[in-house]
Design a protein around this motif. Structure first.
Motif, short mmCIF file in Angstrom:
data_model
loop_
_atom_site.label_atom_id
_atom_site.label_comp_id
_atom_site.label_asym_id
_atom_site.label_seq_id
_atom_site.Cartn_x
_atom_site.Cartn_y
_atom_site.Cartn_z
N ALA A 46 40.28 14.53 22.34
CA ALA A 46 39.44 14.37 21.32
C ALA A 46 39.63 15.89 20.60
CB ALA A 46 37.86 14.24 21.88
N ARG A 47 39.89 16.89 21.26
CA ARG A 47 39.89 18.19 20.76
C ARG A 47 41.19 18.33 19.75
NH1 ARG A 47 38.02 23.15 24.68
NH2 ARG A 47 35.97 22.54 25.36
N LEU A 48 42.30 17.82 20.39
CA LEU A 48 43.41 17.65 19.59
C LEU A 48 43.15 17.15 18.22
CD1 LEU A 48 46.22 17.23 22.24
CD2 LEU A 48 45.95 19.03 20.76
N VAL A 49 42.63 15.78 18.35
CA VAL A 49 42.32 14.86 17.19
C VAL A 49 41.40 15.75 16.23
CG1 VAL A 49 41.26 12.75 16.53
CG2 VAL A 49 42.79 12.76 18.45
N LYS A 50 40.43 16.09 16.57
CA LYS A 50 39.43 16.95 15.89
C LYS A 50 40.18 18.19 14.93
CE LYS A 50 34.99 19.25 16.08
NZ LYS A 50 33.78 19.70 16.63
N LYS A 51 40.90 18.82 15.73
CA LYS A 51 41.67 19.79 15.17
C LYS A 51 42.95 19.65 14.40
CE LYS A 51 43.71 24.43 16.09
NZ LYS A 51 43.86 25.55 17.00
N TYR A 52 43.79 18.68 14.49
CA TYR A 52 44.96 18.44 14.06
C TYR A 52 44.88 17.11 13.32
CZ TYR A 52 46.61 22.46 16.35
OH TYR A 52 47.08 23.63 16.86
N ASP A 53 45.83 16.63 12.51
CA ASP A 53 46.13 15.32 11.89
C ASP A 53 46.85 14.61 12.77
OD1 ASP A 53 46.02 13.34 10.06
OD2 ASP A 53 47.78 13.99 8.97
N ILE A 54 46.04 13.86 13.71
CA ILE A 54 46.71 13.34 15.11
C ILE A 54 45.81 12.02 15.00
CG2 ILE A 54 47.22 13.04 17.73
CD1 ILE A 54 47.53 16.24 17.40
N LEU A 55 46.51 10.79 15.54
CA LEU A 55 45.71 9.66 15.55
C LEU A 55 45.67 9.37 17.05
CD1 LEU A 55 47.38 7.09 13.17
CD2 LEU A 55 45.28 8.17 13.05
N SER A 56 44.53 8.90 17.60
CA SER A 56 44.44 8.58 19.17
C SER A 56 44.27 7.12 19.15
CB SER A 56 43.13 9.38 19.71
OG SER A 56 42.76 8.83 20.99
N ASP A 95 46.79 23.68 23.32
CA ASP A 95 47.08 24.14 21.98
C ASP A 95 48.31 24.89 21.66
OD1 ASP A 95 46.03 23.97 19.31
OD2 ASP A 95 45.16 26.00 19.52
N ALA A 96 48.51 25.51 22.74
CA ALA A 96 49.67 26.48 22.32
C ALA A 96 50.81 25.73 22.29
CB ALA A 96 49.79 27.90 23.24
N VAL A 97 51.17 24.75 23.21
CA VAL A 97 52.12 24.04 23.48
C VAL A 97 52.46 22.99 22.31
CG1 VAL A 97 53.19 21.83 24.60
CG2 VAL A 97 52.19 23.84 25.73
N VAL A 98 51.37 22.59 21.56
CA VAL A 98 51.49 21.60 20.46
C VAL A 98 51.79 22.32 19.27
CG1 VAL A 98 50.06 20.14 18.88
CG2 VAL A 98 49.84 19.73 21.34
N ARG A 99 51.36 23.67 19.07
CA ARG A 99 51.68 24.38 17.93
C ARG A 99 53.03 24.88 17.83
NH1 ARG A 99 47.51 29.08 17.54
NH2 ARG A 99 47.22 28.72 19.86
N ARG A 100 53.53 25.18 19.11
CA ARG A 100 55.01 25.84 19.18
C ARG A 100 55.83 24.42 19.07
NH1 ARG A 100 53.73 28.64 22.83
NH2 ARG A 100 53.41 30.56 21.42
#
Length: 314
Positions: free
Chosen positions: A68-78, A261-266
């Motif tokens: 949920a945090r990833l979806v809230k921060k980034y343009d990602i579909l869950s 978050d760091a893994v996804v961004r990098r």
């Protein structure tokens, strides 16, 4: 099995605090869980750096909270396989009618039917970033999903394993309360609702999950090890040529979140933040304390996932 594990580099991303050992009934099986990070592939092999992600973790490890945090921060579909299945049944599609008949008989849906449910949605997403929840759950399902995605030239690109000690989760679920209509989860130890017993957003009463007790948790934990350990070994093996497997360790979602978050961004530098997330972060960073916390999170992520992985080798 040990021979298979030795063929891939083993890396753990973990906080500096010492991790708790698992409770006694799961020590022997927990050793079989692979904690590996596959060699990072080139941008071309990673299919344009599109996030196609699976997240695994024991019951209560925080998969829902972190997704949920990833979806809230980034343009990602869950994508929830349960929701997709219910949608097919409600719309009376061919897959939905087939699934409804099987469910009505009290049987489990065959792997090929579950794949059809998932594939019908994934094939329409093109180059969208997504996280798939609820599938695969077994080695057979994992192989089916991989074969389908590769046939569509859209293979998995990231597999995350949340490594939270059994005794930590057992303590956590004892304090857990849930808003059933939305799925929002609260914990009286570290994520209390604003008003005890009531959901923050709707004000509706919170409830306890009937399976949040030590006896049922032990059974669910055994099921996790039996089904997920072979699946993680598959994603750690040389057979998995594209998806990157990374294990994140911690005791709470707040502790694991900066690592994720760091893994996804990098790994996916082209992924866009949502406008609401950027505005919220700018507001929070006006506070010197919040700014310092953000800097520390970035440094921890860089140290955990930097260019010198040899220091994490077992």
């Amino acid at each position: 099995m040990n021979f298979l594990f030795a063929r891939a580099p083993s890396i753990r991303i973990a906080p500096t605090a010492t991790a708790h050992r698992s409770i006694s009934h799961s020590v022997s099986v927990s050793k079989a869980l692979p904690f590996y990070l596959n060699t990072l592939r080139s941008a071309e092999q990673n299919d344009g750096k599109v996030l196609r992600m699976l997240m695994f973790g024991k019951p209560g490890a925080g998969k829902g909270t972190l997704s949920a945090r990833l979806v809230k921060k980034y343009d990602i579909l869950s994508l929830s396989t349960g929701d997709l299945l219910r949608q097919h049944i409600a719309e009376r599609t061919e897959i939905g009618r087939q699934a409804e008949e099987i469910v009505a008989q009290g049987s489990l849906l065959p792997d090929d039917v579950m794949l059809k449910v998932v594939a019908s949605k994934l094939e329409s997403l093109n180059n969208r970033h997504w996280i798939l929840d609820g599938f695969p759950r077994t080695l057979g399902q994992g192989k089916l999903l991989d074969a389908h995605l590769q046939s569509q030239n859209a293979p998995l690109s990231l597999v995350v394993n949340l490594d939270v000690a059994d005794n930590v989760i057992l303590s956590r679920i004892s304090d857990r309360w849930v808003h059933l209509p939305s799925g929002r989860v609260y914990n009286m130890s570290y994520n209390r609702p604003k008003v005890d017993g009531f959901d923050d957003e709707t004000g509706e009463p919170l409830t306890r999950r009937p399976d949040d007790n030590p006896e049922i948790f032990s059974r669910r934990l055994k099921q996790f090890y039996d089904s997920t350990s072979p699946l993680l070994a598959y994603y750690a093996s040389p057979v998995n040529k594209l998806a990157r497997l990374v294990t994140l360790q911690g005791e709470t979602s707040d502790e694991i979140w900066p690592q994720l978050d760091a893994v996804v961004r990098r790994s996916f530098p082209g992924i866009r933040e949502r406008v609401s997330s950027i505005s919220q972060r700018r507001y929070s960073l006006s506070d010197p304390f919040a700014m310092e916390q953000e800097k520390r999170a970035i440094k921890r992520g860089a140290a955990s996932d930097g260019p010198n992985p040899s220091k994490f080798l077992n």
